[in-house]
Motif scaffolding. Structure first.
Motif, mmCIF file in Angstrom:
data_model
loop_
_atom_site.group_PDB
_atom_site.id
_atom_site.type_symbol
_atom_site.label_atom_id
_atom_site.label_comp_id
_atom_site.label_asym_id
_atom_site.label_seq_id
_atom_site.Cartn_x
_atom_site.Cartn_y
_atom_site.Cartn_z
ATOM 1 N N MET A 57 0.841 -1.188 0.000
ATOM 2 C CA MET A 57 0.000 0.000 0.000
ATOM 3 C C MET A 57 0.880 1.243 0.000
ATOM 4 O O MET A 57 1.915 1.269 0.675
ATOM 5 N N MET B 59 -3.312 6.670 1.974
ATOM 6 C CA MET B 59 -3.049 5.244 2.110
ATOM 7 C C MET B 59 -3.643 4.658 3.399
ATOM 8 O O MET B 59 -4.240 3.571 3.352
ATOM 9 N N ALA C 137 -5.880 1.353 3.325
ATOM 10 C CA ALA C 137 -5.356 0.136 3.945
ATOM 11 C C ALA C 137 -6.326 -0.358 5.017
ATOM 12 O O ALA C 137 -6.516 -1.564 5.189
ATOM 13 N N THR C 138 -6.964 0.577 5.736
ATOM 14 C CA THR C 138 -7.927 0.181 6.766
ATOM 15 C C THR C 138 -9.079 -0.585 6.123
ATOM 16 O O THR C 138 -9.491 -1.653 6.600
ATOM 17 N N ASN D 9 -7.969 -3.968 4.892
ATOM 18 C CA ASN D 9 -7.786 -4.802 6.059
ATOM 19 C C ASN D 9 -9.101 -5.363 6.558
ATOM 20 O O ASN D 9 -9.216 -6.547 6.900
ATOM 21 N N TYR E 76 -0.266 -6.731 5.094
ATOM 22 C CA TYR E 76 -0.264 -5.374 4.522
ATOM 23 C C TYR E 76 1.039 -4.664 4.857
ATOM 24 O O TYR E 76 1.409 -4.558 6.034
ATOM 25 N N GLY F 220 2.602 -0.992 4.191
ATOM 26 C CA GLY F 220 2.424 0.340 3.638
ATOM 27 C C GLY F 220 3.774 1.036 3.590
ATOM 28 O O GLY F 220 4.574 0.935 4.514
ATOM 29 N N MET G 46 -1.078 -3.867 10.251
ATOM 30 C CA MET G 46 -0.226 -3.651 9.079
ATOM 31 C C MET G 46 1.150 -3.131 9.495
ATOM 32 O O MET G 46 1.354 -2.681 10.617
ATOM 33 N N TYR H 217 3.670 -0.210 8.756
ATOM 34 C CA TYR H 217 3.571 1.128 8.172
ATOM 35 C C TYR H 217 4.961 1.762 8.202
ATOM 36 O O TYR H 217 5.466 2.143 9.259
#
Ligand SMILES: Cc1ncc(C[n+]2csc(CCOP(=O)(O)OP(=O)(O)O)c2C)c(N)n1
Ligand code: SF4
Ligand SMILES: [Mg+2]
Lengths: 351, 595
Positions: A63, A90, A94-95, A98, A106, A108, A133, A135
């Motif tokens: 992501m 993003m 992504a949420t 998810n 995931y 990011g 995720m 990040y």
């Protein structure tokens, strides 16, 4: 942009992971970033971590937003899924992803501009939701893609390429995360993969939102004397506050613990992060103490790196929202969309 | 590790595996690039500078360059270096004007060469441009030595030998054909300033077993090949046994096939892994229907009524290293002719043993292996006559060295004063991500040489079997070369340790790490450097952290990506050229490409 694609040849002693793949199998297309950009090294660290963890490419979703940093998902794991969102958007994308499919991993990749300027609000809410995720913020203190304007992470007094000094206080994503209840916080340096790779692996294993702020110098617009995000400045002011070692699940670790009083944190999946060389009474689970440690060091002009804070207890997005145990794609359509009658019945309740 | 000294010409020379492996140090990557650019004449001349006989060697060389080719370590088969040499020779244009000028005024020194084979001719090639007068004595009617007498015409056409020998002879060499030298004493008395002995290894080994002298159907391989080459023999029986399995054996069996042999068996003592013949020569023989039988030791020749009818062999079983054997049984193989191809020996019946030339216990002249000077200071040796039978390319290299010695000797300089080698290192950068060489990796497999079909090739004795590469094959094969002479040149003080080179390297050659001793460093690189024959480069300490840059040379594909991704130009791609000195180090020898 390199003149050729990377030749498809291997070193004779190139290793294979559990899936039988080589490191090269986790690469993506050729980077179009400037030669020497820190972001490419972060990409290489991601490639290594995913390869070492034997992540199946089709079970990965990459992501990103907008920026040089946000371009980098194109440069690893070509076989994975991916979404390149609008600038700063993003985290909500992504949420949503998810929520819809919790079975993917995931990752990011964002920048300091993408995350701390235009996308700051979104980032805060993703932290609060504890979206499951990794990040990564590739932090170079500038908007690289738009030719080097100061970003919100630029330190007070750092100089632009033309010599102008920044006056606004920086946003430190780690301190921000601490204040918002983030559950995994780390800082790395693109020039130190030895430290970054185990952090990435631990982040993949973490059950919630794992923020990794990576100092990733922009060679073109922010690697000069007077910059506080250059390779040299980072090397001179960085401390490796913690050394971490990622021990995958099902590995017998008890016998390996040395008598040096290390701290170990067991992650949800049974893997363990072992901390060594930590400062006296550093506790990576004590939010207050870590905040104090960070602020003291920041005041002294030190760039603290390492895996700094882990909290495996706070429920993640799925637990908080009681989402189905499987990806929505595996929920039958009739259940996902119960039909007009059910809707009418529901609406009746509110009349 | 101490920082690597890349100013030592040997460091980068070793990286150019083919050139390092070539006894004459032919600049292979450069000649391949010239072919790629269609500059065949220049490619030919570059070859000629080191190996003197590119057209001959492009067909017959033992190719020590190919097994060591980096490409073989990267994707199993080496670049077809030898066959590309032939392409340059086949397609070259006029080159007379590119040859060194021969001074009209001689230097007053007169050299005698015994034999007109590759060694003597290469000596003449090096000395004629320096003003020497050379008289060459040859026992047969034509020049070329074993290249003509022992290599069948279907592998090496006579016209090719004529041309490449002719170019040297036309420099003004006085060749006396049909003039064997019966006595070195006599020759020395003629007052030459120096004598070069390049008489080859003219005697085929014999096989002293029962029946050897009871028939005239047992032939010595090299003598038999010579008789065929000069037209004295033009047939052989239908069933032929060849004893031995070296390259001469391959030439004998394939020649037999063309002179009427139908059932031809090559009888080898040992298993296949221990054969002396080059794999490609074995393949070519088998393609022509020759049987190669292993583990048979000749026991006796079987005659009936004075006529050879066959041979008895002992069938052996060997241990793993083929050191110890056991006899299993005796087996009879019928035959009409037997050819012995079990090796060659030197023979110097014409050298008197009281001239001051020392001979060792194997009856070989005692030589300094570097200078090739004998214990009689004005007599030098080269080629198979010098240090025992090797091959053409070694003969050429020894001739280069002997020519240096002869030149020193005539100039009054100690022969041990060898002229030093030099080197050039020139950046190939043309712009950002732009190089003056083709840096892309072409995954094409090695091109297969096309052969004349099996009917046509037996029509006449001298139909050349290999057709040479087609233009398409050439275009593909040149792209397989990894340009190992374009070196990754590193300037430590420019490095900011951004890791870009390490991340981009396709073969994980690069590492930035703390220094250590070499053996230990090799274990903790991006990929362990397990090939100890290949060097690892270590830089001086890097400015920011004091760590060092390490490069494992083993499988670098010279793609230049490290240099392209380097933001500070700490890496550059630079063309390395070793400047090998020849006798007199003529100016034309040092120019990379003739103007
Ligand atoms: C909505 C919107 N506003 C502004 C831009 C212009 N823009 C493109 S990239 C960028 C900043 C990127 O900075 P950062 O995330 O730090 O990435 P870097 O290039 O430094 O890696 C901006 C402002 C945009 N593309 N979209
Ligand atoms: S502009 Fe800066 S951030 Fe963007 S690719 Fe170049 S070095 Fe990297
Ligand atoms: Mg940025």
């Amino acid at each position: 942009m390199p003149s050729i694609a990377k030749p498809a040849v291997l070193h004779p002693s190139a290793q294979r992971n559990e899936l039988g793949l080589t490191l090269r199998d986790y690469e993506g297309s050729m980077s179009t970033l400037c030669a020497g950009c820190g972001h490419d090294s972060v990409t290489a660290a991601i490639v290594r971590a995913l390869w070492e963890l034997s992540v199946e490419p089709h079970k990965l979703a990459k992501m990103s937003g907008i920026g040089c940093s946000s371009k980098t998902p194109a440069y690893f794991v070509t076989g994975a899924h991916g979404f390149n969102s609008a600038h700063g958007r993003m985290p909500p994308i992504a949420t949503g992803a998810n929520a819809a499919n919790r079975e993917l991993l995931y990752i990011g990749v964002s920048g300091d501009g993408d995350s701390l300027s235009i996308g700051l609000g979104h980032l805060c809410h993703a932290i609060r939701r504890n979206v499951r995720m990794v990040y990564i913020i590739e932090n170079n203190g500038v908007y690289g893609l738009t030719k080097g304007q100061f970003s919100a992470s630029a330190d007070v007094g750092t100089k632009s390429k033309k010599g102008e000094a920044n006056r606004m206080a920086p946003i430190d994503p780690i301190q921000l995360g601490l204040s918002l209840g983030a559950t995994f916080l780390a800082r790395g340096f693109s020039g130190d993969k030895e430290q970054l790779v185990p952090i990435l692996k631990a982040a993949v294993a973490h059950r919630g939102f794992a923020i990794i702020d990576v100092v990733s110098p922009c060679v073109t617009f922010n690697d000069h004397t007077g910059s506080t995000k250059s390779y040299l400045y980072t090397r001179q002011h960085r401390i490796r506050a913690t050394e971490t070692d990622y021990v995958p699940p099902a590995t017998e670790i008890l016998t390996e613990i040395s008598p040096r009083g290390e701290t170990a944190v067991t992650l949800h999946d049974g893997s363990v992060v072992r901390f060594s060389a930590v400062p006296a009474d550093y506790n990576p689970s004590d939010r207050l103490a870590v905040a104090k440690f960070l602020q003291e060091n920041a005041a002294d002009g030190r760039i603290v790196t390492g895996l700094l804070y882990v909290d495996e207890a706070t429920p993640n997005i799925h637990e908080m929202n009681n989402t189905p145990a499987k990806a929505l794609t595996s929920v039958p359509w009739s259940k996902l969309c119960p039909g007009a009658e059910m809707l009418n019945a529901l609406q009746e309740e509110f009349r | 590790m101490k920082p690597t000294d890349v100013q030592d010409p040997n460091y980068y020379h070793k990286v150019v595996d083919c050139q390092w492996g070539c006894p004459a140090h032919t600049n292979v990557p450069e000649y391949i690039r010239l072919i790629a650019q269609g500059r065949y004449t220049e490619s030919y001349m570059l070859n000629r500078k080191s190996n003197v006989f590119p057209a001959i060697l492009g067909r017959t060389c033992d190719r020590p360059c190919e097994p060591v080719c980096r490409r073989a370590r990267v994707d199993t088969s080496p670049v077809a270096i030898c066959r590309l040499k032939r392409v340059a020779a086949d397609l070259k244009g006029e080159y007379g004007h590119l040859l060194p000028p021969i001074p009209a005024r001689k230097n007053g020194k007169h050299i005698a060469c015994v034999g007109a084979g590759p060694a003597s001719l290469a000596v003449a090639n090096d000395l004629m441009p320096l003003g020497y007068r050379i008289t060459m004595f040859e026992k047969s009617a034509k020049p070329g030595g074993l290249m003509r007498s022992n290599i069948p015409a279907f592998r090496l056409p006579g016209s090719i030998i004529d041309e490449e020998c002719g170019v040297i002879i036309d420099m003004g060499v006085d060749v006396r054909y049909n003039t064997p030298v019966p006595s070195l004493r006599g020759l020395l008395q003629e007052g030459y300033d120096a004598v070069f002995v390049g008489t080859g290894a003219p005697r085929g080994k014999n096989l002293e077993i029962p029946g050897r002298y009871d028939t005239d159907r047992i032939h010595i391989g090299i003598d038999w090949l010579e008789s065929v080459a000069f037209g004295h023999i033009d047939s052989i029986g239908e069933r032929v046994l060849i004893i031995g399995v070296g390259n001469t054996a391959m030439d004998c069996c394939r020649t037999s096939r063309r002179l009427g042999g139908k059932d031809i068996k090559v009888m080898a003592r040992r298993p296949r892994d221990f054969f002396k013949a080059s794999p490609w020569e074995l393949e070519d023989a088998e393609e022509e229907g020759v049987d190669i039988l292993i583990n048979f030791a000749p026991k006796r020749f079987v005659l009936e009524n004075g006529r050879l009818v066959g041979m008895d062999f002992e069938r052996l079983s060997w241990d793993v290293q083929a050191k110890k054997s056991q006899t299993l049984e005796t087996v009879f193989f019928p035959c009409d002719d037997v050819i012995l191809a079990i090796g060659q020996e030197n023979a110097f019946p014409w050298i008197e043993r009281d001239l001051g030339i020392e001979f060792d216990k194997w009856d070989m002249p005692v030589l300094d292996p570097t200078t090739l000077q004998s214990s009689l200071p004005n007599v030098f040796f080269g080629g198979d006559a010098a240090l025992g039978p090797k091959n053409i390319i070694w003969a050429v290299e020894q001739a280069h060295q002997a020519a240096i010695s002869i030149h020193n000797f005539c100039e009054g300089i100690p022969v041990t004063d060898r002229p030093p080698n030099g080197m050039n290192l020139i950046s190939q950068k043309m712009g950002i991500s732009e190089w003056s060489y083709h840096n892309d990796f072409n995954p094409a497999p090695r091109q297969k040489m096309k052969h004349v079909d099996l009917v046509e090739r037996f029509r006449e004795l001298n139909v050349e079997v290999e057709l040479g590469f087609s233009p398409e094959q050439t275009a593909r094969e040149v792209q397989r070369c990894l340009n190992c002479d374009i070196e990754t040149e590193f300037t430590p003080k420019r490095c900011i340790e951004c890791d870009a080179c390490i991340d981009i390297c396709p073969t994980q050659c690069l590492t930035i790490t703390a220094n250590g001793d070499e053996a230990e460093l090799r274990t903790r690189l991006s990929a362990p450097a397990l090939n100890l024959e290949q060097a690892i480069y270590a830089s001086a300490p890097l400015p920011q952290t004091g760590r060092i840059m390490v490069k494992d040379e083993d499988v670098c594909v010279h793609c230049g990506l490290c240099a392209e991704r380097c933001p500070t130009a700490a890496w550059d791609m630079q063309k390395f050229e070793i400047l090998i000195s020849l006798a007199g180090t003529q100016e034309w020898n040092t120019a990379l490409v003739p103007a």
